[in-house]
Design an enzyme around this catalytic site. Structure first.
Site, PDB file in Angstrom:
ATOM      1  N   GLU C 144      45.122  -8.515  57.698  1.00  0.00           N
ATOM      2  CA  GLU C 144      45.997  -7.317  58.204  1.00  0.00           C
ATOM      3  C   GLU C 144      47.217  -7.760  58.781  1.00  0.00           C
ATOM      4  O   GLU C 144      47.310  -7.053  60.221  1.00  0.00           O
ATOM      5  CB  GLU C 144      45.313  -6.141  58.629  1.00  0.00           C
ATOM      6  N   GLU C 315      39.190  -3.804  51.270  1.00  0.00           N
ATOM      7  CA  GLU C 315      38.495  -3.079  52.019  1.00  0.00           C
ATOM      8  C   GLU C 315      38.559  -1.537  51.882  1.00  0.00           C
ATOM      9  O   GLU C 315      39.716  -1.234  51.600  1.00  0.00           O
ATOM     10  CB  GLU C 315      38.856  -3.091  53.588  1.00  0.00           C
ATOM     11  N   GLU C 363      34.110  -1.176  66.657  1.00  0.00           N
ATOM     12  CA  GLU C 363      33.884  -0.383  65.236  1.00  0.00           C
ATOM     13  C   GLU C 363      32.661   0.015  65.159  1.00  0.00           C
ATOM     14  O   GLU C 363      32.275   0.403  63.881  1.00  0.00           O
ATOM     15  CB  GLU C 363      34.441  -1.203  63.977  1.00  0.00           C
ATOM     16  N   GLN C 364      31.755   0.355  66.006  1.00  0.00           N
ATOM     17  CA  GLN C 364      30.548   0.620  66.048  1.00  0.00           C
ATOM     18  C   GLN C 364      30.437   2.185  65.277  1.00  0.00           C
ATOM     19  O   GLN C 364      29.266   2.478  64.649  1.00  0.00           O
ATOM     20  CB  GLN C 364      29.660   0.766  67.183  1.00  0.00           C
ATOM     21  N   HIS C 366      32.284   2.918  62.890  1.00  0.00           N
ATOM     22  CA  HIS C 366      32.849   2.904  61.428  1.00  0.00           C
ATOM     23  C   HIS C 366      31.643   2.672  60.338  1.00  0.00           C
ATOM     24  O   HIS C 366      30.750   1.782  60.469  1.00  0.00           O
ATOM     25  CB  HIS C 366      33.627   1.790  61.364  1.00  0.00           C
TER      26      HIS C 366
HETATM   27 ZN   LIG Z   1      40.153  -4.416  58.190  1.00  0.00          ZN
END
Ligand SMILES: [Zn+2]
Ligand SMILES: [Zn+2]
Ligand SMILES: [Zn+2]
Lengths: 624, 624, 624
Positions: C144, C315, C363-364, C366
């Site tokens: 990204e 993704e 990112e827990q 996510h």
């Molecule tokens: Zn990503």
């Protein structure tokens, strides 16, 4: 005085081959003045000490050859790149401590004495070459002091200068500590060199500290301007001018104006409506393509005062600009209307910015009288029309106004420092008072707090004036003090002498909180609670019985911030108002000007005035 | 206990000649306590090491001579200017990396050990002189820790101390890497000295890192306070107090309180409504001049807990303040009402801030009991009335409340670090739960997560509690867990042991998105989806059939953030609520206090209670 | 082509003991691709120069052993902590001059050649070990680019590189001065090393300066990516991929894509609706749990173009994410719908992010296909369903679309630099055009301005295109230019050659200002006033008579920003639209896909399509 038209021109932006045709078209349009050299330093002195005046000589020759009168500028708003190499520390510093770098304009700190000397040097060089040149009829110093928030600088130069300013003002550090009340939070100093600039503190710094810094910052602008003015005085007899920008409040224009001969300002009605007018969304929508109907007149009256009677519009918006959040075009007729309105208020010259739209750089989307393709833009036609109409109308003579309004820069600094309510804005308060006076049909003079006399007016309003001068309490005019007037000293303290009448307490109110005043409007933003003496006369009270307007010892005290309706009620109580609805009326010696900022027909004493149009009456007859 | 009144006084702000009359008027008003010396460091030690206690001796003599009990303060919230010369690096550093400079107050970093030693030194000096002085009845350490966002500092001192704190907590760097999950984005460290403070990163730093830094920052406040407390313990037997500020959450007040004898807080109902209450505009308009009807009570109950039963209001708003965005005046009666409400919740002393409005410096627009002209302000009259009423009512004794609410500072830090929804605010969640309990007529105890027992309550709410202590699962009280309760570990990870029941997934919802719960209110802000076991009992479901409240293993799980109506439904299901409408009821051993924060008459069991008024009942009869 | 499913997996986050079961469950779900090692640098090279590939070998062995195809990543988006010791100046610098520090990810400046070399080194090391490994079927470089605003950096490295870039582009400094119009405010340079980066100036820097810096910044990304791509080319024949993030515009994806084999992007429909879609609140509420019905399709079509026909979703959002302001869950069916929509637009692989939700770090919250407790999350079921459906449907073949839309990164940079109206946003303008085309039932190709030909389309829209390529004026397709198309040169000046047709003037309009177009919609945001020649044909005019759409020399000129209704009117005039209401239709060689993003049943040619569902037709029959 017969008014004239001018234009702002940048010969260095165009091929020399175009200059002669440009000059011819200016004359053809009815323009008689042309301002040049404003930002041309890199072309006048491309290398330090090496001047290249030849191109400018040639441009002057062509312009004057066509009969145009030249306004020469000192180009000090745009120091060239080599200046930064010479003085890397000449940049102003913002509130976060960051230098404000080279790459646009106004990149200098007013406290940097090296740059001040350079400014004097270029002014002298221009003065030597053009000071006695009969083709140069006036001089402009720098451009728009304070634009882009450039008065306040937190540089080390400013800090040192401020410490010296404090030493000068207070003499010894104990006097300063006492004056500021530094005992409050143990902020007492033992030496002037301990005083930092009032930023980056944990919470609000001492307001007296902040106000002193604002006074100092204003004084630095005055000193900077004076240095150039003095340099030019030796070189020329032509009048000296600065072009102030609308609603710039960080320095005292009366102080700067005292060193100059003519005040001028840059009038961008539609840009200002977008980016610096406090008004409802509905109001802004109604006047989106015309500008606020009082904002320009307010500045005209202000600068007539700053210029001690002599003033110009140095830059007049001619079409869409580029710098406001949104940039719609003026409605048809507005460029003409703005020009005439300035004339009605006494402008000697209205000068359009700019001749031809530049096809490059920051302002490439800013309209000129010509498009980048050299085609006349709509503003050109209207300018030409005004020129013809001026020829038809002839001389216009100003007279003393019906009413006066006091305007004081230091009051703005005081309330900015100590607002007490998040939206307490001095300019807004004063402009709303001005609007009320205009809705009541009054022609208005704007006076500084230092005016020798306030006599001879039907009414004098002094809202939000920090201190009350004796001349204001000893006048034959009806004076209205308040809200907040006289409630702080020059050191931004609450006066504790017995002779200062004060409210018991004051309240700031959130935007949606309105307090009703018996079908006569509402109190908004601010209300004071006074212990009205038995000998006083309450004229207007709110629904809770609190005095909103009362008379005491022959003076009127306004104890609240009125909304529009309440303002109208108040003025209706004090004077014989002649409400003008959406029209605006200005009376001069022989003429009555009636201006219609709306986009719809309006009627004035039986005469129809079309949207975006005006009428001029003389001896009872409509002559335009 | 018979409650008493106090006042905050700054003798150094006034001419000595005024002190005696001031003391006499305090006594006349019914005041028995006076707090002094809070910000007087520059007057106590104008030059390093040179103390000038004489003026303070004299002030104490006059005040105590009139019978007033003195609260002595350590002036460490306002280090004088010379301290900065000694320790230029003692300033805290903000999130952008800028030092927060001298010029207001609280300009120190809690991690600076040099300044910590200076604070101990001035505390010792004061302790030596006044520790055994019988006229000094209590001590206040510093002022409002954390006010103006001063807990978190990104200074180099904080960084070094944090690295040490991490080394202490985790022992070796691999343990820290594992605990924080640093493998996630290759943030693994090989040495503690590689750990920076969690700011200025490209995107969010590791939440475990941020939470550790917040725990550390809170510990620094505790350590700083403890150092002063220990110094004073050697010198005095009088109780030690700190005055906490409303809704300051960046340090653990229970930790600080453990080292002190009495908790106190500074109660500014109208200021707080403006600047730190999450509520609708309509609610804020309704209570604009009264303050929120639960915000003060919440803090009263909190500080009763922090003070292990002993607590004061150290500063009580007496009129308009200066520091909120808008500062209207309290409605008539509110100063009295706030005072009585504090007493109803067990305050030993309610002390007004301040005696006389200062005519200078930052807080000159902050009302006192007297105006700067020495005229009684409206608050003075109401304070005197409360003093007379206290004499009439006599002793008031607290008792264990009907219900309890768990409040945990580390939970706030956890959700601030990991909000998941932009407006997920722990304080708001807990305050809304508290409000619901009060609307249900409950008298409430607020308990820390470390409370030894939660037994004996009709209901215990634990919304948003980061971890669930065993004592909470092993109580005889009805316990409601959720939303979000127990869903992270102390290292801010999702628990993965089998014994932690967790939702399948959680959702944060934008402000306007409400999910209907069968005519019983709405879910707002947050909803969890649980796999409700067959053995569980669903009590309330939303329209989509999802369990909102269910019972599992004898405990209640709240799986969403309820709006006001849904909260009422939920409490109605769990206990026998006695809804009180707009009134608030607090029950003590012998009295029932009924408080009316609205500006309109309300009725309570047949008794009329006027707007901004209260009633006190004893043995079934109204005695006030 | 038969589409496939993939998943993003981080073996280093989990105990080795779990890998085999994970692989087995992937295969069971119907997944055939697995992406690994994306952020694993600290585990691959824990100490500089010391590689620890063993764990990765093992993971590859297990994954490939279960039949999965591996996508190997270079982990350069997360340089480990020791890299910062080696290159403390490798950090990017933000607009305020602050380094963006270690502690999250993407903490590098694209202009730092030391870090660029390190990136090549790790790519080479991975290439050497895995480049010829047949189990590795593709490579992803970095992650990204540009996420978290990381393209633009104001570091000293960027400054030096930019000066060199300018020297390269302009040759000598006078050419640059002339190109940029530096005479305007005396900004003329005498040497390239005087050119600073365009930030921290007093007011707007020269837009040409800013645009040059943006071109340079984009070129730095391309160069950085190319360096890694070249390193891998030597080592592998597998295709090279980058995973672009949605609505990242700061670098030219076509330029980066030219060095790669496959384009991929990261599709988070619900996150993007929250944090990067310009739309009304009502629209966002309607699609809160589905995502905007065109945002994904737009990116699919864009990346099909960037990838020269080959593209993936690398993704795919599988449930609630953690990084948007609010994070609700997808409605049932949406994960399946998004996957099928990508396939309809030609995706070779749709890869879910991520396999199992991490219980730690940023990112827990996510979602993954599995919960942290290893229980299938709702997305898992839908992924498995898609896998079964793919098997049923078989191969899908793309074809040339009905219509085309031109998309140009440099145009975005131009209008960002010179917006003229505060909300003039190129992406929004283009997306609204795309939406209109989709509402008209069109299947769309997105083309770069460098496309060799625009022939063969029913219509080609080119709104807001900074310059007009010849290929666009010389096509057999119906071309619509405007608004603003072709009104600036590559140096961000107004073209002054005779051959550039330009409006007389342009207006930006505030959000609530709409201009009516005769019951056919409104002009919003932007309007141009053109001098329409007699030979031109005006097709649509506004109520004031201004041409909004006209034909000139066979091309269509759109002179305003249309609202939704006006867009529909315009397309209705130009082509035979087949309006699809709330449905979206995409046609491939043999299939018609009809997608229902709403939560309600819709009807398509007599077929009912349930909310959050789709239909696939082949040879006139519904096959799904
Ligand atoms: Zn990503
Ligand atoms: Zn100007
Ligand atoms: Zn306080």
């Amino acid at each position: 005085m017969i008014p004239e038209l001018g234009v702002c021109y940048y010969p260095e932006h165009w091929d020399e081959a175009m200059w002669a045709e440009d000059a011819a078209r200016m004359v053809e349009t009815g323009i008689t003045w042309v301002r040049i050299a404003e930002f041309a330093w890199s072309r006048l002195e491309p290398v330090p000490g090496h001047f290249t005046f030849e191109w400018l000589d040639k441009a002057i020759g062509i312009l004057a050859g066509h009969g145009l009168k030249v306004v020469m500028c000192t180009p000090t708003a745009t120091p060239p790149r080599w200046m930064i190499d010479r003085y890397p520390d000449m940049l102003a510093v913002d509130g976060a401590g960051q230098p404000r770098t080279f790459g646009s304009r106004r990149h200098y700190c007013f406290s940097h004495l090296g740059y001040r000397a350079e400014s004097v040097r270029i002014a002298q060089a221009l003065g030597e070459r053009y000071g006695r040149d009969p083709r140069i009829h006036a001089w402009q110093i720098d451009n728009e002091y304070g634009c882009h928030d450039t008065v306040i600088s937190y540089s080390d130069h400013a800090k040192t200068a401020f410490q010296g300013w404090c030493a000068q003002r207070y003499g010894d550090i104990k006097t300063l500590n006492t004056a500021w009340g530094n005992v409050f939070w143990s902020i007492e100093y033992t030496d002037f060199d301990q005083i930092a600039l009032p930023h980056l503190t944990v919470t609000q710094p001492n307001p007296a500290h902040e106000l002193a810094f604002r006074r100092f910052s204003s004084d630095q602008v005055t000193a900077y301007n004076r240095a150039q003015a003095q340099a030019l005085r030796h070189a020329t007899d032509a009048p000296l001018i600065h072009n102030y920008m609308g609603r710039i409040l960080e320095f005292d224009h009366f102080d700067v104006g005292a060193d100059l001969d003519i005040a001028s300002w840059d009038s961008y009605p539609i840009g200002f409506l977008s980016d610096r007018l406090d008004a409802s969304e509905a109001h802004k929508a109604k006047y989106l393509q015309q500008g606020d109907p009082d904002m320009q007149a307010f500045h005209h009256d202000l600068y007539r005062s700053v210029g001690k009677g002599r003033w110009w519009v140095m830059e007049q918006q001619p079409g869409p600009v580029n710098w406001a959040p949104y940039n719609p075009a003026p409605l048809e007729g507005m460029v003409r209307l703005w020009t005439w309105e300035a004339i009605a208020h006494g402008a000697e010259v209205v000068s359009y910015f700019r001749w031809r739209q530049a096809p490059f750089a920051q302002e490439q989307m800013h309209a000129g009288l010509l498009t980048p393709q050299n085609i006349p833009a709509p503003g050109m036609t209207e300018a030409a029309q005004v020129a013809r109409e001026i020829a038809q109308i002839g001389a216009i003579t100003q007279k003393k106004a019906d009413a006066a309004l006091v305007f004081d820069y230091a009051s703005d600094w005081s309330w900015t420092t100590l607002p007490q309510g998040a939206d307490f804005t001095y300019f807004r308060l004063v402009l709303e008072a001005y609007k009320a006076m205009r809705r009541a049909g009054l022609t208005v003079d704007i006076l500084p707090v230092t005016a020798r006399s306030f006599d001879g007016y039907d009414v004098v309003l002094a809202p939000g004036l920090a201190q009350i001068p004796d001349s204001l309490t000893q006048t034959d005019s009806k004076v209205v003090l308040g809200p907040r007037t006289g409630t702080v000293t020059e050191e931004l303290r609450i006066p504790t002498s017995d002779t200062s009448p004060l409210p018991q307490f004051s309240e700031s109110l959130p935007p949606d909180h309105k307090r009703s005043v018996q079908d006569a409007g509402h109190v908004v933003h601010w209300q004071e609670t006074w212990d009205v003496a038995d000998s006083d006369q309450t004229i207007i009270s709110d629904d809770a019985g609190k005095a909103v307007l009362f008379e005491s010892d022959g003076q009127f005290r306004l104890a609240a911030w009125p909304d529009e309706t309440l303002w109208d009620t108040i003025l209706g109580q004090l004077i014989a108002a002649k409400p003008t609805g959406d029209l605006r009326v200005r009376t001069t010696q022989d003429h009555i000007f009636v201006i219609n900022y709306t986009n719809e027909d309006q009627s004035y004493e039986g005469h129809k005035i079309k949207g975006c149009d005006l009428a001029i009456f003389k001896d009872g007859s409509r002559i335009l």
